[in-house]
Design an enzyme around this catalytic site. Sequence first.
Site, PDB file in Angstrom:
ATOM      1  N   HIS A 193     -10.647   0.624  -2.871  1.00 19.88           N
ATOM      2  CA  HIS A 193     -12.026   0.546  -2.393  1.00 19.88           C
ATOM      3  C   HIS A 193     -13.034   1.159  -3.365  1.00 19.88           C
ATOM      4  O   HIS A 193     -12.785   2.237  -3.919  1.00 19.88           O
ATOM      5  CB  HIS A 193     -12.162   1.303  -1.073  1.00 19.88           C
ATOM      6  CG  HIS A 193     -11.315   0.784   0.044  1.00 19.88           C
ATOM      7  ND1 HIS A 193     -11.349  -0.527   0.464  1.00 19.88           N
ATOM      8  CD2 HIS A 193     -10.416   1.411   0.856  1.00 19.88           C
ATOM      9  CE1 HIS A 193     -10.515  -0.677   1.479  1.00 19.88           C
ATOM     10  NE2 HIS A 193      -9.930   0.472   1.736  1.00 19.88           N
ATOM     11  N   ASP A 197      -4.552  -0.830  -1.822  1.00 18.62           N
ATOM     12  CA  ASP A 197      -5.858  -0.653  -1.197  1.00 18.62           C
ATOM     13  C   ASP A 197      -6.749  -0.018  -2.275  1.00 18.62           C
ATOM     14  O   ASP A 197      -6.393   1.018  -2.849  1.00 18.62           O
ATOM     15  CB  ASP A 197      -5.693   0.281   0.014  1.00 18.62           C
ATOM     16  CG  ASP A 197      -6.640  -0.043   1.162  1.00 18.62           C
ATOM     17  OD1 ASP A 197      -6.924  -1.226   1.409  1.00 18.62           O
ATOM     18  OD2 ASP A 197      -7.088   0.917   1.830  1.00 18.62           O
ATOM     19  N   CYS A 209      -2.182  -2.781   7.564  1.00 19.90           N
ATOM     20  CA  CYS A 209      -2.011  -3.666   6.410  1.00 19.90           C
ATOM     21  C   CYS A 209      -0.683  -4.407   6.397  1.00 19.90           C
ATOM     22  O   CYS A 209      -0.621  -5.558   5.968  1.00 19.90           O
ATOM     23  CB  CYS A 209      -2.251  -2.882   5.123  1.00 19.90           C
ATOM     24  SG  CYS A 209      -3.999  -2.405   5.014  1.00 19.90           S
ATOM     25  N   LYS A 229      -6.927  -4.903  -3.129  1.00 19.41           N
ATOM     26  CA  LYS A 229      -7.643  -5.476  -1.993  1.00 19.41           C
ATOM     27  C   LYS A 229      -8.620  -4.453  -1.443  1.00 19.41           C
ATOM     28  O   LYS A 229      -8.483  -3.258  -1.690  1.00 19.41           O
ATOM     29  CB  LYS A 229      -6.671  -5.924  -0.895  1.00 19.41           C
ATOM     30  CG  LYS A 229      -5.848  -4.789  -0.332  1.00 19.41           C
ATOM     31  CD  LYS A 229      -4.811  -5.313   0.635  1.00 19.41           C
ATOM     32  CE  LYS A 229      -4.005  -4.195   1.238  1.00 19.41           C
ATOM     33  NZ  LYS A 229      -4.806  -3.200   1.984  1.00 19.41           N
ATOM     34  N   HIS A 279     -10.818   6.835   1.650  1.00 16.02           N
ATOM     35  CA  HIS A 279      -9.433   6.747   1.181  1.00 16.02           C
ATOM     36  C   HIS A 279      -9.313   5.683   0.095  1.00 16.02           C
ATOM     37  O   HIS A 279     -10.120   4.753   0.038  1.00 16.02           O
ATOM     38  CB  HIS A 279      -8.486   6.406   2.342  1.00 16.02           C
ATOM     39  CG  HIS A 279      -8.727   5.026   2.898  1.00 16.02           C
ATOM     40  ND1 HIS A 279      -9.735   4.756   3.813  1.00 16.02           N
ATOM     41  CD2 HIS A 279      -8.128   3.838   2.646  1.00 16.02           C
ATOM     42  CE1 HIS A 279      -9.726   3.466   4.096  1.00 16.02           C
ATOM     43  NE2 HIS A 279      -8.769   2.884   3.393  1.00 16.02           N
ATOM     44  N   ASP A 319       0.789  -1.245   0.000  1.00 22.04           N
ATOM     45  CA  ASP A 319       0.000   0.000   0.000  1.00 22.04           C
ATOM     46  C   ASP A 319       0.820   1.293   0.000  1.00 22.04           C
ATOM     47  O   ASP A 319       0.570   2.203   0.811  1.00 22.04           O
ATOM     48  CB  ASP A 319      -0.967   0.011   1.203  1.00 22.04           C
ATOM     49  CG  ASP A 319      -1.987  -1.118   1.154  1.00 22.04           C
ATOM     50  OD1 ASP A 319      -1.949  -1.935   0.217  1.00 22.04           O
ATOM     51  OD2 ASP A 319      -2.830  -1.184   2.072  1.00 22.04           O
TER      52      ASP A 319
HETATM   53  C1  VGL Z   1      -4.875   0.582   5.698  1.00 22.15           C
HETATM   54  C2  VGL Z   1      -6.520   1.359   7.089  1.00 22.15           C
HETATM   55  C3  VGL Z   1      -7.457   1.243   6.086  1.00 22.15           C
HETATM   56  C4  VGL Z   1      -3.423   0.233   5.507  1.00 22.15           C
HETATM   57  C5  VGL Z   1      -5.813   0.443   4.685  1.00 22.15           C
HETATM   58  O1  VGL Z   1      -2.958   0.199   4.346  1.00 22.15           O
HETATM   59  O2  VGL Z   1      -2.744  -0.020   6.522  1.00 22.15           O
HETATM   60  N1  VGL Z   1      -5.244   1.030   6.895  1.00 22.15           N
HETATM   61  N2  VGL Z   1      -7.087   0.790   4.892  1.00 22.15           N
HETATM   62 ZN    ZN Z   2      -8.464   0.844   3.294  1.00 21.20          ZN
END
Ligand code: VGL
Ligand code: ZN
Length: 207
Positions: free
Chosen positions: A50, A48, A153, A108, A83, A10
Amino acid sequence: MAKRALILVDLQNDFCPGGALEVAHGDEVVEVANRVQKRFELVVATQDWHPADHGSFAANHPGAEPYQVIDLHGLPQVLWPVHCVQDSDGARFHADLDTARIAKVFPKGTDPTVDSYSGFHDNGRRKSTGLGEWLRAQGVDTVYVLGLATDYCVKFTALDAVTDGFATYLLEDGCRGVELHAGDSEAAIDEMRGAGVTILDSGSIGS
Ligand code: VGL
Ligand code: ZN
């Protein structure tokens, strides 16, 4: 001979300073990611990714505030600011990240009903992202992990790697944490170490 892969977790704008879910000094790990990539024949990345209606966004729960914990379809869920929405700037990799050697990107968090901190499985372990199967198909038995965020993550990716039978190393200086509570990153490192993850600094694997 062990076959090793590097997993970049990420390394996205929203987790860097100025991003929607910014991690303090998150951008500093990009240099580490770029430097260590050449030590690996195989590099993969998680992203990440979404949909706008994702259940982890506080904005999608009327009356809820970011960082509150709710029950999301049977799992405890920290609510986050919006995010890493698919195709947004915030979801893109940091502009300085060298992406040329990334063999495959594993998105993901695409299912609106469940979050996915780990790069391997969703938080309910109902679905795989395909990462573990793909690594095995390449003959990989050893993974090195770095990225954002240490306490979410990165932690769950490293723990799942151990569970899935990979020899697992964490490059600690290549990680930064959200630190919703002071000490969360250190606790995450301890948890990973306790689960069998070997904690290293990037300097110890050559440059
Ligand atoms: C993450 C919170 C929500 C991360 C991703 O990459 O650690 N944290 N989504
Ligand atoms: Zn996330």
